[in-house]
Design a protein around this motif. Structure first.
Motif, short mmCIF file in Angstrom:
data_model
loop_
_atom_site.label_atom_id
_atom_site.label_comp_id
_atom_site.label_asym_id
_atom_site.label_seq_id
_atom_site.Cartn_x
_atom_site.Cartn_y
_atom_site.Cartn_z
N LEU A 199 0.77 -0.89 0.07
CA LEU A 199 -0.39 0.23 0.09
C LEU A 199 1.06 1.35 -0.10
O LEU A 199 0.57 2.51 -0.32
CB LEU A 199 -0.78 -0.42 0.94
CG LEU A 199 -2.18 -0.61 1.64
CD1 LEU A 199 -2.79 -0.62 2.54
CD2 LEU A 199 -3.03 -0.56 -0.39
N PHE A 200 1.81 1.12 0.45
CA PHE A 200 3.04 2.24 0.62
C PHE A 200 3.16 2.64 -0.32
O PHE A 200 3.28 3.83 -0.84
CB PHE A 200 3.92 2.36 1.96
CG PHE A 200 4.89 3.27 1.90
CD1 PHE A 200 4.93 4.33 2.59
CD2 PHE A 200 6.14 2.95 1.50
CE1 PHE A 200 5.72 5.33 2.12
CE2 PHE A 200 7.17 4.10 1.45
CZ PHE A 200 6.86 4.97 1.86
N VAL A 201 3.89 1.46 -1.04
CA VAL A 201 4.50 1.78 -2.70
C VAL A 201 3.71 2.58 -3.17
O VAL A 201 3.61 3.13 -4.66
CB VAL A 201 5.05 0.60 -3.00
CG1 VAL A 201 5.52 0.38 -4.58
CG2 VAL A 201 6.54 0.44 -2.34
N PHE A 202 2.53 1.51 -2.98
CA PHE A 202 1.06 2.29 -3.70
C PHE A 202 0.76 3.56 -3.87
O PHE A 202 0.61 4.52 -4.83
CB PHE A 202 -0.23 1.26 -3.78
CG PHE A 202 -1.16 1.62 -4.81
CD1 PHE A 202 -1.23 1.59 -6.41
CD2 PHE A 202 -2.41 2.70 -4.45
CE1 PHE A 202 -2.56 2.17 -6.97
CE2 PHE A 202 -3.54 2.53 -5.11
CZ PHE A 202 -3.44 2.32 -6.37
N VAL A 203 1.22 4.10 -3.27
CA VAL A 203 0.59 6.06 -2.55
C VAL A 203 1.33 6.53 -3.73
O VAL A 203 1.50 7.64 -3.81
CB VAL A 203 0.03 5.85 -1.05
CG1 VAL A 203 0.59 7.23 -0.96
CG2 VAL A 203 -0.75 4.80 -0.58
N LEU A 204 2.95 6.09 -2.82
CA LEU A 204 3.93 6.75 -3.22
C LEU A 204 3.74 6.69 -4.94
O LEU A 204 4.21 8.02 -5.10
CB LEU A 204 5.55 5.78 -2.79
CG LEU A 204 6.65 6.13 -3.15
CD1 LEU A 204 6.75 8.13 -2.70
CD2 LEU A 204 7.60 5.96 -3.19
N PHE A 205 4.45 5.51 -6.04
CA PHE A 205 3.70 5.82 -6.68
C PHE A 205 3.04 7.19 -7.59
O PHE A 205 2.88 7.73 -8.54
CB PHE A 205 3.66 4.67 -7.73
CG PHE A 205 4.83 4.21 -7.91
CD1 PHE A 205 5.81 4.53 -8.83
CD2 PHE A 205 5.42 2.49 -7.79
CE1 PHE A 205 6.64 3.84 -8.97
CE2 PHE A 205 6.99 2.11 -7.27
CZ PHE A 205 7.10 2.31 -8.18
N ALA A 206 1.12 6.86 -6.82
CA ALA A 206 0.05 7.91 -7.14
C ALA A 206 0.13 8.67 -6.74
O ALA A 206 0.17 10.07 -7.11
CB ALA A 206 -0.62 7.06 -6.03
N CYS A 207 1.29 9.32 -5.52
CA CYS A 207 1.36 10.80 -4.90
C CYS A 207 2.54 11.29 -6.59
O CYS A 207 2.33 12.44 -6.61
CB CYS A 207 2.35 10.95 -4.18
SG CYS A 207 1.00 10.43 -2.78
N ARG A 208 3.30 10.65 -6.70
CA ARG A 208 4.03 10.89 -7.68
C ARG A 208 3.98 10.83 -9.40
O ARG A 208 4.57 12.58 -9.80
CB ARG A 208 5.46 10.00 -8.17
CG ARG A 208 6.36 10.19 -9.22
CD ARG A 208 7.93 8.68 -9.11
NE ARG A 208 8.91 9.49 -10.52
CZ ARG A 208 8.69 8.08 -11.34
NH1 ARG A 208 8.13 6.93 -11.68
NH2 ARG A 208 9.69 8.68 -12.30
#
Length: 129
Positions: A10-19
């Motif tokens: 989930l953290f990786v997913f949110v990181l890519f979404a924010c990027r």
């Protein structure tokens, strides 16, 4: 252990979404600088001398890059000069000779957008729309 793995994913997913959101905010929806996307040059006559006109109503345009992609796609057709109006979500297409609707719609589709409606306008001499 499963909670840690799910949390990491989930953290990786949110990181890519924010990027991705940051890039779109900075560069527009298409992610390119408008200066990088060059306008296709029309060879020969001036656009106002093209007697046949169509008005394409286009779905999916959200920024100037989108408009430039559509304009370049249409202008790459031999004997076509196009001007895209982003605020009105339409493209004025001027042609040396009548062209089939499918050819114009195909050029827009190839650029990644959808033509909702095509209006064939009366021939004009040197008047602009």
């Amino acid at each position: 252990m499963a909670t840690v793995i799910i949390s990491a994913l989930l953290f990786v997913f949110v990181l890519f979404a924010c990027r991705s959101a940051w890039k779109r905010q900075r560069n527009g929806c298409c992610g390119n600088d408008i200066q990088r996307l060059k306008k296709v040059k029309i060879k020969g006559d001036k656009c106002r001398d093209y007697p046949y006109r169509s008005l394409l109503h286009i779905d999916g345009m959200t920024c100037q890059n989108c408009a430039r992609k559509i304009e370049n796609g249409l202008c790459s057709i031999e004997g076509v000069c196009a001007t895209v109006r982003l605020d009105q979500k339409e493209a004025l297409v001027r042609m040396k000779r009548p062209l089939p609707e499918s050819l114009l719609c195909g050029a827009v589709a190839k650029a990644g957008y959808t033509v909702l409606k095509v209006d064939f306008l009366p021939q004009s001499g040197h008047r602009s729309l």
